[in-house]
Scaffold this active site. Structure first.
Site, PDB file in Angstrom:
ATOM      1  N   PHE A 144     101.082  19.799  33.170  1.00 52.84           N
ATOM      2  CA  PHE A 144     100.965  19.486  34.568  1.00 52.84           C
ATOM      3  C   PHE A 144     102.251  19.822  35.490  1.00 52.84           C
ATOM      4  O   PHE A 144     102.297  19.739  36.449  1.00 52.84           O
ATOM      5  CB  PHE A 144     100.625  18.156  34.534  1.00 52.84           C
TER       6      PHE A 144
ATOM      7  N   ARG B 291     101.235  19.788  38.985  1.00 56.43           N
ATOM      8  CA  ARG B 291      99.973  20.615  39.560  1.00 56.43           C
ATOM      9  C   ARG B 291      99.790  20.467  41.087  1.00 56.43           C
ATOM     10  O   ARG B 291      99.518  19.488  41.830  1.00 56.43           O
ATOM     11  CB  ARG B 291      98.940  19.622  38.824  1.00 56.43           C
TER      12      ARG B 291
ATOM     13  N   ARG C 182     106.131  25.635  49.434  1.00 52.51           N
ATOM     14  CA  ARG C 182     104.472  25.534  49.116  1.00 52.51           C
ATOM     15  C   ARG C 182     103.838  24.636  49.877  1.00 52.51           C
ATOM     16  O   ARG C 182     102.594  24.535  50.387  1.00 52.51           O
ATOM     17  CB  ARG C 182     104.243  25.545  47.568  1.00 52.51           C
TER      18      ARG C 182
ATOM     19  N   GLU D  60      95.107  24.299  39.902  1.00 56.97           N
ATOM     20  CA  GLU D  60      95.721  23.502  40.847  1.00 56.97           C
ATOM     21  C   GLU D  60      94.588  22.995  41.985  1.00 56.97           C
ATOM     22  O   GLU D  60      94.553  21.985  42.439  1.00 56.97           O
ATOM     23  CB  GLU D  60      96.883  24.019  41.384  1.00 56.97           C
TER      24      GLU D  60
ATOM     25  N   GLU E 271     107.514  23.001  32.638  1.00 54.71           N
ATOM     26  CA  GLU E 271     108.024  24.412  33.305  1.00 54.71           C
ATOM     27  C   GLU E 271     109.438  24.352  33.168  1.00 54.71           C
ATOM     28  O   GLU E 271     110.120  25.386  32.761  1.00 54.71           O
ATOM     29  CB  GLU E 271     107.475  24.641  34.626  1.00 54.71           C
TER      30      GLU E 271
ATOM     31  N   GLN F  97     105.934  25.301  29.309  1.00 55.00           N
ATOM     32  CA  GLN F  97     105.196  26.258  29.815  1.00 55.00           C
ATOM     33  C   GLN F  97     105.840  27.392  30.102  1.00 55.00           C
ATOM     34  O   GLN F  97     105.160  28.344  30.447  1.00 55.00           O
ATOM     35  CB  GLN F  97     104.794  25.561  31.307  1.00 55.00           C
TER      36      GLN F  97
END
Length: 780
Positions: free
Chosen positions: A244, A358, A326, A729, A248, A213
């Site tokens: 998902f 996600r 987050r 998301e 990354e 990703q």
């Protein structure tokens, strides 16, 4: 054209959502012709790489004897940390805490120690099992409870967000309660596993095809590993078979191993992880334990909230810091907390290094927020929907988040109210309660939950994107951008932007593979920002070319620039209509450039992690879901009977794709909270490491009735691409409604007098344990 999203020309005739267009690779997908890493033609002399993994969770490596591995016919070489010419590091955040191959010690069961390079994959797999490794075991910390008890280190600085005086607010509240909610982790379970193919070139060049990703980060990791400039490494991604978030950062290790083998031997090398190895090696969604203390009044209005969100992060930092942050950002969900303190606790453990998934911590924070609402509803005897509506962000002083960002467009109350009416929530809730009185074994429940999800990378520098657009003399267009396609339809939306701007047909625009050789310094396709960032970059490039064509046409045909318009039937130049290809050919002969780079950076955002204050998000995406379930009290199984979702996509770029994303996101979210369970044994061995032991939702687990609608007439107030909103998301969080519907069903065991405090995942075993506890409480 300084603000393309405000330009009436870009808004379409009706100024509404864009028309749907099929996925640009749909025919290839359904015909089996779509090419993934393992489908690429194999270069002559291709080598295969298989990692050798640790069988201890925490130990010193006393000796690593690889002679038997090297002696296997067909084994070309065995790579260890000593064979890395550059940095033995794949830490995505520069912590230097994540070696590519273990040196001296291992920190989790499944950590790569060496890599076998062989003529065939089968040979490499068999050889990898022959290593003779002597370990000196050390105490392993595997759970959040163990980490706390042992005083485990934190993998990241602990963030605190606060506003007001939480101690005073709690003390002054008429009512107060405290509790704890446990939220499990989740395996990404992408259909295409981690894979990479490396092809060495001349003068130290390395071409990589990677299922990643984040092509730029993979490029940098490989360059650092090989001790070469980034300009010698090119990473290409046509598509991924799902990701998902699991590709990354986790794609970097396979890519570096393949590149290291190719660099060392001078032949192409490929790695495709076996599913068991993939699940043993790679990080998951973080599991959390959240402790909350809340003050409220008799009407269910929240007055103060104090939360500690502890996460099992694994053996290295990876992205755990931003993930836990987050979670804190979303621990308010759609609700205003007058006095609030939110604290993160990113704990180090001897397990896989948990990573992006996600929602990136947001769903875990939202589960905590919804538990608080549920607790208050049971304590006051109110309908949970009424408690939600009484606490949503509003105006005036009730619109500031715990991180001091003003919520300017809260529409949660409107969405929940609209959905409750259209799905007849209150009527159905009453009917289910009456039915439960006469049903000894099957209990039904219903819940309606909202989502408010912040859109942008909290790492501010990631909020940028580039694109490259070429227009050819035959009127065809080639588009390249920094985002990656993992099935979500990003490439399709980029094609639509070009079609809309130039007035072309679908077959005239071709999207090409994402590559660091065309668009450099890209951001990860993550944080739901793919279309927002790359769409505006593509639009910027298209507008540059259009401006040149408009100027040329106006001069060539002696008309005003205002009279030049790009329409589906051609380019209107004054009183005549000229075919697009005729205009581009004429422009070429007049030496007008038909190629342009585009760039975009998100405005308005800022974040100070030291103070816990700022505007980390450009805007919020909203939505609500109503779920109805049936729970079997004999087996603990549950069935989703009906789901209604109303979701805010702004002016959707592609309604069909967005609705598909909402449907898929919901099912994945419901799977996380009801059936997907990660289990480690006492030795730190992940026992749920294959499809035989890890259960994801199947077709039969989908809702029997599934109604999904996009909120109409709600353009994004911010200047996003065509006033759309991210749809990646946020829909995942709609699965929270299922967890609360199951809880509602179980609450019938105490005549709805006690909050079930149902932890996730709500597996049949968890449901039976909760039901037993509730029956015991009712008996007393």
């Amino acid at each position: 054209m300084s603000d393309p999203a405000r330009n009436p020309e870009t808004q379409g005739a009706a100024g509404g959502a864009s028309p749907s267009m099929r996925h640009e690779s749909a025919p290839l997908h359904v015909s089996g012709s779509a090419v993934y890493i393992d489908d690429l033609p194999e270069p002559r002399g291709l080598l295969h790489v298989v990692p050798g993994l640790s069988t201890k969770a925490h130990a010193r490596l006393v000796s690593v004897d690889l002679d038997a591995v090297r002696a296997v016919p067909g084994v070309v070489c065995v790579l260890t940390a000593a064979d890395i010419p550059g940095e033995n590091q794949v830490s995505p955040v520069g912590r230097q805490d994540e070696p590519l191959l273990a040196e001296g010690e291992v920190s989790f069961y499944g950590q790569p120690i060496f890599a076998v390079v062989a003529e065939t994959r089968g040979i490499a797999r068999r050889a990898a099992r022959l290593a003779r490794i002597i370990y000196e075991e050390r105490p392993a910390v595997l759970t959040i409870a163990q980490a706390r008890e042992a005083g485990s280190a934190l993998v990241w600085r602990p963030l605190v967000m606060s506003r007001g005086d939480v101690e005073a607010g709690l003390a002054a509240a008429p009512r107060r309660l405290s509790g704890q909610v446990t939220v499990g982790g989740q395996e990404h379970f992408y259909l295409e596993g981690q894979a990479a193919l490396a092809q060495p070139g001349e003068a130290g060049e390395m071409q990589l095809w990677s299922s990643t990703q984040h092509p730029t980060e993979t490029q940098h990791m490989v360059a650092h590993c090989l001790a070469v400039p980034s300009s010698l490494v090119t990473v290409e991604v046509r598509r991924m078979g799902g990701a998902f978030g699991g590709k990354e950062t986790q794609a970097n290790t396979p890519a570096c191993l393949a590149a290291l083998a190719a660099h060392r031997i001078g032949r192409a090398a490929k790695i495709r992880l076996d599913r068991d190895d993939d699940m043993l090696m790679t990080g998951k969604r973080h599991d959390f334990v959240v402790e909350y203390d809340v003050g409220f009044d008799d009407e269910g209005r929240i007055l103060a909230v104090d939360m500690v969100l502890a996460a099992r992060c694994g053996w290295s930092a990876d992205l755990s810091g931003p993930v836990v942050d987050r979670a804190l950002f979303h621990a308010d969900n759609a609700y205003f907390y007058p006095d609030v303190r939110l604290r993160g606790e990113p704990l180090k453990t001897n397990t896989q290094s948990n990573t992006a998934y996600r929602g990136f911590g947001g769903p875990q924070g939202i589960v905590a927020a919804e538990r608080v609402i549920e607790e208050i509803a049971f304590a006051t005897g109110l309908d949970p929907l009424d408690v939600r509506l009484r606490n949503v962000y509003g105006t005036g002083t009730r619109n500031v988040t715990p991180y001091h960002m003003t919520v300017e467009d809260s529409i949660s109350a409107d969405i929940m109210t609209q959905l409750a009416l259209t799905c007849e929530y209150r009527k159905r809730r009453q009917a289910l309660r009456e039915a439960n009185r006469s049903s000894p074994y099957i209990r039904r429940g219903i819940a309606l939950t909202p989502v408010k999800f912040g859109i942008s990378f909290t790492a501010t520098h990631y909020n940028q994107a580039g694109a490259l657009v070429h227009v050819y003399t035959d009127g065809s267009v080639q588009v390249n951008h920094g985002g990656t396609e993992m099935g979500q339809g990003l490439h399709t939306k980029m094609v639509q932007i070009v079609l809309r701007e130039f007035g072309l047909r679908e077959e005239k625009v071709r999207i090409t593979a994402t590559t660091t050789g065309k668009v450099p310094n890209t951001s990860a396709t993550a944080a739901s920002s793919g279309a927002d960032l790359n769409g505006m970059a593509v639009l910027d490039a298209v507008h540059k070319i259009k401006a040149r064509l408009v100027k040329f046409a106006a001069e060539q045909w002696n008309v005003s620039e205002r009279s030049v318009q790009f329409l589906p039937e051609g380019v209107q130049v004054g009183g005549q209509c000229i075919a697009f290809q005729d205009l581009t050919k004429a422009a070429y002969y007049a030496r007008v450039s038909l190629s342009a780079n585009g760039f975009y950076k998100t405005p308005k955002i800022s974040w100070n992690a030291e103070t816990g204050r700022g505007r980390p998000f450009y805007y919020f995406a909203y939505g609500a879901a109503c779920a109805e379930v049936a729970v079997d009290l004999l087996t603990g199984e549950n069935r989703i009977e009906r789901v209604d979702i109303l979701h805010d996509a702004g002016l959707s770029l592609n309604p069909a794709i967005d609705i598909g994303q909402i449907e898929g996101g919901f099912v994945q979210g419901a799977g996380w909270l009801t059936m997907e369970e990660l289990v480690w044994d006492e030795a730190g061995h992940l026992r749920t490491h294959a499809p035989s032991t890890y259960k994801i939702p199947a077709c039969s687990d989908r809702p029997r009735i599934f109604n999904v609608a996009l909120l109409e007439g709600a353009p994004n107030r911010e200047a996003t691409i065509f006033r759309s909103k991210a749809v990646g998301e946020p829909p995942f969080v709609h699965g929270v409604a299922v967890l609360h519907a199951i809880s509602d069903a179980l609450a019938s065991l105490t005549a709805y007098q006690t909050c079930p405090r149902l932890d996730a995942p709500a597996t049949p075993e968890q449901i039976l344990r909760t039901a037993q506890r509730l029956r015991q409480q009712a008996a007393h």
